[in-house]
Design a protein around this motif. Sequence first.
Motif, PDB file in Angstrom:
ATOM      1  N   LEU A  30       8.251  38.423  73.866  1.00 40.12           N
ATOM      2  CA  LEU A  30       7.180  37.935  73.010  1.00 40.12           C
ATOM      3  C   LEU A  30       7.748  37.073  71.880  1.00 40.12           C
ATOM      4  O   LEU A  30       7.190  36.017  71.554  1.00 40.12           O
ATOM      5  N   SER A  31       8.882  37.479  71.332  1.00 40.69           N
ATOM      6  CA  SER A  31       9.535  36.684  70.284  1.00 40.69           C
ATOM      7  C   SER A  31       9.986  35.333  70.832  1.00 40.69           C
ATOM      8  O   SER A  31       9.842  34.305  70.162  1.00 40.69           O
ATOM      9  N   LYS A  32      10.521  35.327  72.039  1.00 35.41           N
ATOM     10  CA  LYS A  32      10.934  34.066  72.667  1.00 35.41           C
ATOM     11  C   LYS A  32       9.735  33.149  72.864  1.00 35.41           C
ATOM     12  O   LYS A  32       9.827  31.941  72.635  1.00 35.41           O
ATOM     13  N   LEU A  33       8.627  33.719  73.299  1.00 33.21           N
ATOM     14  CA  LEU A  33       7.414  32.931  73.510  1.00 33.21           C
ATOM     15  C   LEU A  33       6.932  32.320  72.200  1.00 33.21           C
ATOM     16  O   LEU A  33       6.587  31.134  72.143  1.00 33.21           O
ATOM     17  N   ILE A  34       6.938  33.104  71.142  1.00 33.73           N
ATOM     18  CA  ILE A  34       6.510  32.601  69.836  1.00 33.73           C
ATOM     19  C   ILE A  34       7.427  31.475  69.367  1.00 33.73           C
ATOM     20  O   ILE A  34       6.951  30.445  68.878  1.00 33.73           O
ATOM     21  N   ARG A  35       8.742  31.659  69.513  1.00 35.46           N
ATOM     22  CA  ARG A  35       9.692  30.607  69.125  1.00 35.46           C
ATOM     23  C   ARG A  35       9.444  29.325  69.903  1.00 35.46           C
ATOM     24  O   ARG A  35       9.467  28.222  69.350  1.00 35.46           O
ATOM     25  N   ARG A  36       9.187  29.455  71.184  1.00 35.38           N
ATOM     26  CA  ARG A  36       8.947  28.268  72.027  1.00 35.38           C
ATOM     27  C   ARG A  36       7.670  27.544  71.604  1.00 35.38           C
ATOM     28  O   ARG A  36       7.637  26.310  71.540  1.00 35.38           O
ATOM     29  N   ILE A  37       6.642  28.302  71.304  1.00 38.70           N
ATOM     30  CA  ILE A  37       5.388  27.696  70.842  1.00 38.70           C
ATOM     31  C   ILE A  37       5.624  26.952  69.530  1.00 38.70           C
ATOM     32  O   ILE A  37       5.123  25.833  69.337  1.00 38.70           O
ATOM     33  N   GLU A  38       6.394  27.548  68.625  1.00 39.77           N
ATOM     34  CA  GLU A  38       6.694  26.887  67.357  1.00 39.77           C
ATOM     35  C   GLU A  38       7.518  25.617  67.567  1.00 39.77           C
ATOM     36  O   GLU A  38       7.289  24.610  66.896  1.00 39.77           O
ATOM     37  N   GLU A  39       8.468  25.653  68.496  1.00 38.60           N
ATOM     38  CA  GLU A  39       9.264  24.460  68.801  1.00 38.60           C
ATOM     39  C   GLU A  39       8.377  23.335  69.316  1.00 38.60           C
ATOM     40  O   GLU A  39       8.519  22.173  68.908  1.00 38.60           O
ATOM     41  N   LEU A  40       7.463  23.670  70.209  1.00 40.83           N
ATOM     42  CA  LEU A  40       6.559  22.659  70.760  1.00 40.83           C
ATOM     43  C   LEU A  40       5.643  22.094  69.672  1.00 40.83           C
ATOM     44  O   LEU A  40       5.381  20.892  69.635  1.00 40.83           O
ATOM     45  N   ARG A  41       5.178  22.973  68.793  1.00 42.00           N
ATOM     46  CA  ARG A  41       4.325  22.519  67.701  1.00 42.00           C
ATOM     47  C   ARG A  41       5.090  21.556  66.793  1.00 42.00           C
ATOM     48  O   ARG A  41       4.568  20.497  66.417  1.00 42.00           O
ATOM     49  N   ASP A  42       6.335  21.900  66.458  1.00 42.11           N
ATOM     50  CA  ASP A  42       7.156  21.036  65.610  1.00 42.11           C
ATOM     51  C   ASP A  42       7.414  19.692  66.278  1.00 42.11           C
ATOM     52  O   ASP A  42       7.378  18.646  65.627  1.00 42.11           O
ATOM     53  N   LYS A  43       7.653  19.719  67.583  1.00 41.56           N
ATOM     54  CA  LYS A  43       7.895  18.477  68.319  1.00 41.56           C
ATOM     55  C   LYS A  43       6.660  17.582  68.294  1.00 41.56           C
ATOM     56  O   LYS A  43       6.764  16.367  68.075  1.00 41.56           O
ATOM     57  N   ILE A  44       5.497  18.170  68.472  1.00 41.83           N
ATOM     58  CA  ILE A  44       4.250  17.403  68.445  1.00 41.83           C
ATOM     59  C   ILE A  44       4.026  16.807  67.060  1.00 41.83           C
ATOM     60  O   ILE A  44       3.648  15.632  66.924  1.00 41.83           O
ATOM     61  N   GLU A  45       4.268  17.599  66.013  1.00 42.27           N
ATOM     62  CA  GLU A  45       4.103  17.098  64.648  1.00 42.27           C
ATOM     63  C   GLU A  45       5.073  15.948  64.358  1.00 42.27           C
ATOM     64  O   GLU A  45       4.710  14.970  63.722  1.00 42.27           O
ATOM     65  N   GLU A  46       6.305  16.081  64.846  1.00 34.78           N
ATOM     66  CA  GLU A  46       7.299  15.035  64.652  1.00 34.78           C
ATOM     67  C   GLU A  46       6.873  13.745  65.355  1.00 34.78           C
ATOM     68  O   GLU A  46       7.004  12.648  64.801  1.00 34.78           O
TER      69      GLU A  46
END
Length: 75
Positions: A30-46
Amino acid sequence: MFRVFLAPFTPLLGDLPYEYISVLENRENLSKLIRRIEELRDKIEEEKKKKKKVENMMKDKDKKRWYQLFGLFKK
C-alpha cells in the motif's frame, strides 16, 4: 476490511478482485502504491508547468513581433 466492503461486487468481477485485495492488505504494498501515485502526480504537475512556461514564452515572442512590426521595439 476490503473484503467486507467489496464482497457484494466480487461475483460481478470474478476472481480478480481477490488478487487486488490481497495485495492491498499488505502495508508495504500500500505504501508503494501511494508513492507511485504521488510520483505520477508530481510528473503531471511538472509537465503542466513546462507547458505553461512554453505558452508564456510564445506569448512574449508574439509581443516582440508586434512591437517590431510597429517599430516600438528595438533589437
